[in-house]
Design a protein around this motif. Structure first.
Motif, PDB file in Angstrom:
ATOM      1  N   UNK A 107       3.776 -12.689   6.601  1.00 56.19           N
ATOM      2  CA  UNK A 107       3.613 -11.148   7.813  1.00 56.19           C
ATOM      3  C   UNK A 107       3.847 -12.898   9.257  1.00 56.19           C
ATOM      4  N   UNK A 108       3.410 -13.810   9.033  1.00 52.44           N
ATOM      5  CA  UNK A 108       3.994 -14.490   9.921  1.00 52.44           C
ATOM      6  C   UNK A 108       4.927 -14.566  10.682  1.00 52.44           C
ATOM      7  N   UNK A 109       6.641 -14.158   9.558  1.00 52.76           N
ATOM      8  CA  UNK A 109       7.464 -13.801  10.475  1.00 52.76           C
ATOM      9  C   UNK A 109       8.417 -12.581  11.140  1.00 52.76           C
ATOM     10  N   UNK A 110       7.476 -12.112  10.842  1.00 57.03           N
ATOM     11  CA  UNK A 110       7.832 -10.713  11.439  1.00 57.03           C
ATOM     12  C   UNK A 110       7.057  -9.677  12.389  1.00 57.03           C
ATOM     13  N   UNK A 111       7.298  -8.413  13.038  1.00 60.05           N
ATOM     14  CA  UNK A 111       7.306  -8.194  14.380  1.00 60.05           C
ATOM     15  C   UNK A 111       6.737  -6.339  13.513  1.00 60.05           C
ATOM     16  N   UNK A 112       7.599  -6.074  13.264  1.00 59.84           N
ATOM     17  CA  UNK A 112       7.733  -4.726  12.334  1.00 59.84           C
ATOM     18  C   UNK A 112       7.855  -4.147  11.404  1.00 59.84           C
ATOM     19  N   UNK A 113       6.641  -3.871  10.666  1.00 60.31           N
ATOM     20  CA  UNK A 113       6.631  -3.485   9.133  1.00 60.31           C
ATOM     21  C   UNK A 113       6.186  -1.840   9.279  1.00 60.31           C
ATOM     22  N   UNK A 114       6.842  -1.528   7.999  1.00 62.00           N
ATOM     23  CA  UNK A 114       7.565  -0.473   7.585  1.00 62.00           C
ATOM     24  C   UNK A 114       6.088   0.015   6.420  1.00 62.00           C
ATOM     25  N   UNK A 115       5.240   0.935   6.002  1.00 63.30           N
ATOM     26  CA  UNK A 115       4.999   1.017   5.149  1.00 63.30           C
ATOM     27  C   UNK A 115       4.985   3.071   4.498  1.00 63.30           C
ATOM     28  N   UNK A 116       6.148   3.022   3.693  1.00 64.28           N
ATOM     29  CA  UNK A 116       6.446   4.404   2.848  1.00 64.28           C
ATOM     30  C   UNK A 116       5.102   4.240   2.334  1.00 64.28           C
ATOM     31  N   UNK A 117       4.270   5.179   2.649  1.00 66.22           N
ATOM     32  CA  UNK A 117       3.507   6.547   1.806  1.00 66.22           C
ATOM     33  C   UNK A 117       3.947   6.837   0.741  1.00 66.22           C
ATOM     34  N   UNK A 118       3.108   7.286  -0.070  1.00 65.90           N
ATOM     35  CA  UNK A 118       4.192   8.637  -0.610  1.00 65.90           C
ATOM     36  C   UNK A 118       4.106   9.847  -0.873  1.00 65.90           C
ATOM     37  N   UNK A 119       4.595  10.964  -0.569  1.00 69.25           N
ATOM     38  CA  UNK A 119       5.663  11.749  -0.110  1.00 69.25           C
ATOM     39  C   UNK A 119       4.223  13.017  -0.637  1.00 69.25           C
ATOM     40  N   UNK A 120       3.551  13.202   0.861  1.00 67.72           N
ATOM     41  CA  UNK A 120       2.564  14.177   0.194  1.00 67.72           C
ATOM     42  C   UNK A 120       2.287  14.365   1.781  1.00 67.72           C
ATOM     43  N   UNK A 121       2.109  15.625   2.367  1.00 62.86           N
ATOM     44  CA  UNK A 121       1.435  16.268   3.245  1.00 62.86           C
ATOM     45  C   UNK A 121       0.228  16.058   4.015  1.00 62.86           C
ATOM     46  N   UNK A 122      -0.972  15.706   2.615  1.00 61.35           N
ATOM     47  CA  UNK A 122      -2.761  16.511   2.788  1.00 61.35           C
ATOM     48  C   UNK A 122      -2.969  15.005   2.660  1.00 61.35           C
ATOM     49  N   UNK A 123      -2.966  13.744   1.367  1.00 60.51           N
ATOM     50  CA  UNK A 123      -4.303  13.406   1.579  1.00 60.51           C
ATOM     51  C   UNK A 123      -3.917  11.927   2.177  1.00 60.51           C
ATOM     52  N   UNK A 124      -2.148  11.869   2.706  1.00 59.74           N
ATOM     53  CA  UNK A 124      -2.491  10.033   3.519  1.00 59.74           C
ATOM     54  C   UNK A 124      -2.948  10.518   4.744  1.00 59.74           C
ATOM     55  N   UNK A 125      -2.993  11.939   4.621  1.00 57.39           N
ATOM     56  CA  UNK A 125      -3.558  11.747   6.514  1.00 57.39           C
ATOM     57  C   UNK A 125      -5.211  11.485   6.582  1.00 57.39           C
ATOM     58  N   UNK A 126      -5.273  11.607   5.507  1.00 52.02           N
ATOM     59  CA  UNK A 126      -7.748  10.603   5.687  1.00 52.02           C
ATOM     60  C   UNK A 126      -7.439   9.692   5.300  1.00 52.02           C
ATOM     61  N   UNK A 127      -6.568   8.671   4.723  1.00 53.86           N
ATOM     62  CA  UNK A 127      -6.453   7.891   4.749  1.00 53.86           C
ATOM     63  C   UNK A 127      -6.278   6.471   5.421  1.00 53.86           C
ATOM     64  N   UNK A 128      -7.418   6.039   6.046  1.00 55.90           N
ATOM     65  CA  UNK A 128      -6.101   5.040   7.731  1.00 55.90           C
ATOM     66  C   UNK A 128      -5.610   3.945   6.452  1.00 55.90           C
ATOM     67  N   UNK A 129      -4.734   3.394   6.738  1.00 61.27           N
ATOM     68  CA  UNK A 129      -4.399   2.160   6.645  1.00 61.27           C
ATOM     69  C   UNK A 129      -4.520   0.863   7.060  1.00 61.27           C
ATOM     70  N   UNK A 130      -4.688   1.009   8.239  1.00 61.48           N
ATOM     71  CA  UNK A 130      -4.888   0.084   9.430  1.00 61.48           C
ATOM     72  C   UNK A 130      -3.156  -0.451   9.790  1.00 61.48           C
ATOM     73  N   UNK A 131      -2.713   0.846  10.225  1.00 65.88           N
ATOM     74  CA  UNK A 131      -2.092   0.581  10.829  1.00 65.88           C
ATOM     75  C   UNK A 131      -2.167   0.699  12.280  1.00 65.88           C
TER      76      UNK A 131
END
Ligand code: MG
Ligand code: ZN
Length: 222
Positions: A107-131
């Motif tokens: 992490x310390x060497x990075x500026x940008x982190x992509x988190x590719x969620x599981x393909x799904x338009x419903x439940x990813x919405x309710x889980x905050x990942x700290x993004x």
């Protein structure tokens, strides 16, 4: 009884999301949670961003998938750190999974982190990942009714990528309806028209990413 259990899961997720957020803040990393249906082109958008930006902004990727490491292999070929989360059939990422993935991420060497969620338009919405931000991706082939059918996603998103616009001539995609429905949910949100195949809109996508990192810089200085 059942309600109590669900509440406990969400509370635990929120605690873990706060830990993720704090780690990202300390490392000065902007994290983007990419949410879409399967096949909308999330991995391709990440690949484009890496090609255009990784020389100026070090990028890391967390890949969420029910199975396989195929997307992680694609991204790793571009020479950036990548951690795969296999949910073993699970249909969304949770903050605790991201927290574990961060242990493997430099992490310390990075500026940008992509988190590719599981393909799904419903439940990813309710889980905050700290993004830091949520990015919704919709491809032309899915149809223009997605904002109307999945409003919760677009209400909680900071930018939407309308992907595969090169397919527009072959699809009955009503773009003005799509934008009108979107504006009812999220009047100010940028909607970026992109095609990873033709390169259309990639400059705008990369520009939005730069802006997100610069805005985070301003906050840190203050
Ligand atoms: Mg993918
Ligand atoms: Zn799920």
């Amino acid at each position: 009884m059942e309600i109590k259990i669900v509440k406990r899961i969400m509370e635990a997720n929120e605690e873990h999301a706060q830990v993720v957020r704090e780690r990202l803040r300390q490392a000065n990393v902007v994290a983007l949670n990419l949410i879409s249906a399967p096949g909308s082109g999330k991995t391709s958008l990440i690949e484009c961003a890496i090609r255009e930006l990784s020389n100026e902004l070090p990028i890391g990727v967390i890949e969420g998938d029910p199975d396989t490491t195929r997307d992680a292999e694609r991204v790793a070929r571009l020479g950036v750190p990548v951690v795969q989360i296999n949910t073993e059939g699970g249909c969304h990422l949770e903050a605790t999974m991201v927290l574990r993935a961060l242990e493997e991420m430099p992490l310390d060497g990075l500026r940008l982190l992509f988190i590719e969620n599981v393909g799904n338009l419903v439940c990813p919405v309710v889980f905050d990942l700290g993004e830091t931000h949520r990015v919704a991706v919709v491809s032309i082939a899915e149809g223009h009714d997605k904002p109307a059918k999945y409003p919760a996603l677009f209400r909680t998103t900071q930018v939407t990528v309308l992907n595969k616009v090169d397919l527009m001539p072959y699809m009955d995609f009503d773009e003005s309806q799509f934008i009108a429905d979107m504006r009812k949910l999220n009047p100010e949100m940028p909607i970026l028209r992109v095609s990873c195949r033709t390169g259309e809109g990639i400059a705008e996508w990369v520009g939005w990413l730069r802006g997100a990192v610069n805005a985070a810089n301003t906050v840190v200085v203050r």
